[in-house]
Scaffold this active site. Sequence first.
Site, PDB file in Angstrom:
ATOM      1  N   LYS A 155       4.260  29.345 -11.355  1.00 17.82           N
ATOM      2  CA  LYS A 155       5.357  29.703 -12.252  1.00 17.82           C
ATOM      3  C   LYS A 155       6.691  29.315 -11.613  1.00 17.82           C
ATOM      4  CE  LYS A 155       3.321  33.904 -14.315  1.00 17.82           C
ATOM      5  NZ  LYS A 155       3.263  33.458 -15.710  1.00 17.82           N
ATOM      6  N   ARG A 161      -7.244  36.236 -18.534  1.00 21.23           N
ATOM      7  CA  ARG A 161      -8.461  36.107 -19.341  1.00 21.23           C
ATOM      8  C   ARG A 161      -9.688  35.880 -18.461  1.00 21.23           C
ATOM      9  NH1 ARG A 161      -5.832  31.219 -22.610  1.00 21.23           N
ATOM     10  NH2 ARG A 161      -4.020  32.488 -22.076  1.00 21.23           N
TER      11      ARG A 161
HETATM   12  N1  BES Z   1       0.967  37.228 -16.981  1.00 21.42           N
HETATM   13  C1  BES Z   1       1.202  36.093 -17.798  1.00 21.42           C
HETATM   14  C2  BES Z   1       1.723  36.475 -19.186  1.00 21.42           C
HETATM   15  C3  BES Z   1       3.091  37.090 -19.225  1.00 21.42           C
HETATM   16  C4  BES Z   1       4.209  36.282 -19.233  1.00 21.42           C
HETATM   17  C5  BES Z   1       3.240  38.458 -19.295  1.00 21.42           C
HETATM   18  C6  BES Z   1       5.467  36.857 -19.281  1.00 21.42           C
HETATM   19  C7  BES Z   1       4.494  39.028 -19.347  1.00 21.42           C
HETATM   20  C8  BES Z   1       5.599  38.226 -19.323  1.00 21.42           C
HETATM   21  C9  BES Z   1      -0.082  35.302 -17.978  1.00 21.42           C
HETATM   22  O1  BES Z   1      -0.972  35.334 -16.927  1.00 21.42           O
HETATM   23  C10 BES Z   1       0.322  33.873 -18.165  1.00 21.42           C
HETATM   24  O2  BES Z   1       0.929  33.337 -17.284  1.00 21.42           O
HETATM   25  N2  BES Z   1      -0.005  33.335 -19.320  1.00 21.42           N
HETATM   26  C11 BES Z   1       0.345  31.994 -19.628  1.00 21.42           C
HETATM   27  C12 BES Z   1      -0.832  31.370 -20.324  1.00 21.42           C
HETATM   28  C13 BES Z   1      -0.726  29.869 -20.484  1.00 21.42           C
HETATM   29  C14 BES Z   1      -0.792  29.189 -19.139  1.00 21.42           C
HETATM   30  C15 BES Z   1      -1.864  29.401 -21.374  1.00 21.42           C
HETATM   31  C16 BES Z   1       1.546  32.020 -20.553  1.00 21.42           C
HETATM   32  O3  BES Z   1       1.645  32.913 -21.403  1.00 21.42           O
HETATM   33  O4  BES Z   1       2.400  31.163 -20.403  1.00 21.42           O
HETATM   34 ZN    ZN Z   2      -0.581  33.906 -15.407  1.00 25.03          ZN
END
Ligand code: BES
Ligand code: ZN
Length: 480
Positions: free
Chosen positions: A259, A333
């Site tokens: 990230k 997931r």
């Molecule tokens: N933990 C994050 C989702 C999240 C983002 C929760 C911001 C709260 C605030 C999750 O693990 C994630 O990074 N999801 C990705 C999925 C994508 C790579 C398909 C997302 O939502 O960008």
């Molecule tokens: Zn994530």
Amino acid sequence: MMNIVAAAELGDIGGDLLVVPVYEERVWGPGAAEIVASLGEWVEDYFDGLDFTGKVGQTAAVPGTDGFTRVLFIGLGAEADADTLRKAAGIAGRAAMRYVKVVTTLSQIDLDGAGEAVAYGFILGQYTFDKYLSNPKPAQTTDLVLVGNVADSDIEHAQTVAAGVTLARDLINEPAAGKKPETLAGIATEIASDNGIDIKVYDESEIETERFGGLRAVSLGATNPPRMVVFKYRPDGAEKSLALVGKGIVFDSGGLSIKPASGMETMKTDMSGAAAVYGAVQAVAQLEIPVNVIGIAPLTENMTGGAAQRPGDIFTARNGKTVEVLNTDAEGRLVLADGLSLAVEEEPDLIVDIATLTGACMVALGKKVAGLFGYDDDAVALVEAAARRAGEKVWRLPVEKDYRSKLDSPIADVKNIGDRYGGAITAALFLAEFTDERPWAHLDIAGPARAENDDGYISKGGTGFAVSTLVALAEDMATS
Ligand code: BES
Ligand code: ZN
Ligand code: ZN
């Protein structure tokens, strides 16, 4: 814990702060007219000057009378429902931090469960996470008197659920360094032994031998080993069983699909689903709700160490399905795949998973509403009704089967990401692969798990969202 009692009428109780409600256009709520009469004519002028009309959440504090040091008037808007009461009580709680004995007539509002809503909102409005402050300013309130016909059992219920929410908030707000999976598993063990709950904690070697492949895959890049926590609350007389599965990523760096720095700032809160499971299981046991509850929390960091899983790697989940991991930041997931597979093996009447799963869900529904997913209309309706009763906002989104092909992998049973559209839905479709078509609902709490600001009984930071809904759900299952 704050001592909360009911009193039939205001009489001459006295105290440090009296909180009285006011409806829109300054229509006095219970007790307010008497207090205004005893304060004197100037009050109306003073409120005119403040433009205090009684809008929801508006407050006006004045010097005391009738045995109180101060009086706080709080707006309820045109009409008060349980949500308004919880919110107003939360604001009152926060305004009452430095008063020791607080008395309120908010609980006299003619509404089923008024006393409980006020107690719940007030307790949570006073929540602070101050363990790392050199000069903490904890709430001074030790006594809260609820004027009106409030049952002791309602007060106890509010205190117990609020304690579950407080537990969840404390866990969520804790920095990742202070909540390694081992530490969180230790806390789970304490909760279990304090409340007559059975528990099994799988360590890293058992995670491997028990084939929790998703949890293991996500944990590979982390130095701190993973844990799988399984609570089993089995009260006498229970007929139904509910499995709760909470995403427990104690820190989400994204893994090798890393990230940006700004996206990581709040990622200690990525275990909010697991925290909700802890809080709900504790409250259900303390309330002795006659329903079997299995609480599952896969716990790990998602880090970038040299052994980290790589985009393109494949693992086998607990239920035997193979998963091609194309984005290591879609890790929630992966750990839920194992948690759900384990839940299925227990053959519960209902499985609910709770997860800060996708940014896409926040794009769809904003920060205050959770996404609710599931194929089974009855299961979804149960969760929807429980959330409404708990005052937590959820909105159903489709698990659209037409999009399932987005998850097709040429070399594994499924891949872990779709395309750029409908990300919350493809995440739900992925989870559905591990539910074996059992009654299942999925709550994506990426938005409401955290709050940017204090808001009624919600405090900035971890909110403990879903604890109250899950307790209400257990109650509904126990009585149906
Ligand atoms: N933990 C994050 C989702 C999240 C983002 C929760 C911001 C709260 C605030 C999750 O693990 C994630 O990074 N999801 C990705 C999925 C994508 C790579 C398909 C997302 O939502 O960008
Ligand atoms: Zn994530
Ligand atoms: Zn995550």
